[in-house]
Write an enzyme that holds these catalytic residues in place. Structure first.
Site, short mmCIF file in Angstrom:
data_model
loop_
_atom_site.label_atom_id
_atom_site.label_comp_id
_atom_site.label_asym_id
_atom_site.label_seq_id
_atom_site.Cartn_x
_atom_site.Cartn_y
_atom_site.Cartn_z
N HIS A 115 5.99 -11.78 6.11
CA HIS A 115 5.77 -11.55 4.65
C HIS A 115 6.75 -11.18 4.05
O HIS A 115 7.54 -10.59 4.56
CB HIS A 115 4.62 -10.26 4.38
CG HIS A 115 5.27 -9.25 5.39
ND1 HIS A 115 4.72 -9.48 6.69
CD2 HIS A 115 5.94 -7.64 5.39
CE1 HIS A 115 5.83 -8.29 7.93
NE2 HIS A 115 6.18 -7.07 6.69
N ILE A 120 0.80 -1.27 -0.13
CA ILE A 120 0.18 0.15 -0.30
C ILE A 120 0.96 1.49 -0.12
O ILE A 120 0.76 2.57 -0.75
CB ILE A 120 -1.02 -0.01 1.39
CG1 ILE A 120 -1.97 0.65 1.08
CG2 ILE A 120 -0.13 0.29 2.53
CD1 ILE A 120 -3.14 0.82 2.37
P1 AMP Z 1 6.35 -4.40 8.02
O1 AMP Z 1 7.45 -3.21 8.24
O2 AMP Z 1 7.98 -5.52 7.12
O3 AMP Z 1 6.52 -5.21 8.50
O4 AMP Z 1 6.19 -4.28 6.24
C1 AMP Z 1 4.52 -4.01 6.33
C2 AMP Z 1 4.37 -3.86 4.82
O5 AMP Z 1 2.23 -3.93 4.91
C3 AMP Z 1 5.14 -1.94 5.16
O6 AMP Z 1 5.95 -1.48 4.07
C4 AMP Z 1 3.44 -1.48 4.87
O7 AMP Z 1 2.96 -0.68 3.57
C5 AMP Z 1 2.50 -2.69 3.82
N1 AMP Z 1 0.62 -2.96 4.41
C6 AMP Z 1 0.21 -2.57 5.61
N2 AMP Z 1 -1.09 -2.77 5.54
C7 AMP Z 1 -1.44 -2.70 4.03
C8 AMP Z 1 -2.41 -3.10 3.18
N3 AMP Z 1 -3.77 -3.32 3.83
N4 AMP Z 1 -2.33 -3.26 2.13
C9 AMP Z 1 -1.01 -3.91 1.37
N5 AMP Z 1 0.60 -3.60 2.01
C10 AMP Z 1 -0.11 -2.84 3.78
#
Ligand code: AMP
Length: 115
Positions: free
Chosen positions: A101, A33
């Protein structure tokens, strides 16, 4: 009492709509996102594993599957010049969502070392 579902668990369980670019029995993938590169995709296991540091031997095939899926998506998305796969783990690792992820980043030259 079980922990509340994370946003990624809700996406994997189709409780929250998301534009999936890949789905199979083990994982889903969708665009981040807040993209940090022209292509920024997340590959998320359906299994609620908080982080790679808590993976067990029984998760070996799943972890391999996540990497192979990210590499396939890199090919599909045209990242022929290169790409980066990142897994953030814990507070110092930059993890913000406690559901494993794999980040797939590409579409520009990526700096090293990361911040
Ligand atoms: P991390 O910081 O490695 O835990 O990565 C989490 C990632 O999830 C970040 O890059 C956010 O931008 C992404 N993120 C959070 N919520 C969403 C969502 N609803 N859809 C897509 N990406 C998301």
């Amino acid at each position: 009492m079980s922990a509340p579902k994370t946003i990624f668990q809700k996406i994997a369980d189709q409780e929250i709509p998301a534009k999936l670019i890949h789905a199979d029995e083990l994982c889903v993938a969708f665009h981040d996102i807040a993209p940090q590169a022209p292509t920024h995709v997340l590959v998320v296991p359906r299994k609620p594993l908080p982080r790679v540091g808590e993976a067990a031997a029984e998760d070996q095939a799943l972890l391999g599957h996540l990497l192979l899926t990210a590499a396939k998506l890199a090919r599909d998305l045209g990242l022929a010049r290169g790409f980066r796969i990142v897994i953030n783990n814990g507070p110092d690792g930059g993890e913000s969502v406690p559901h494993l992820h794999v980040h797939l980043l590409g579409g520009r030259a990526l700096g090293w070392p990361p911040g």
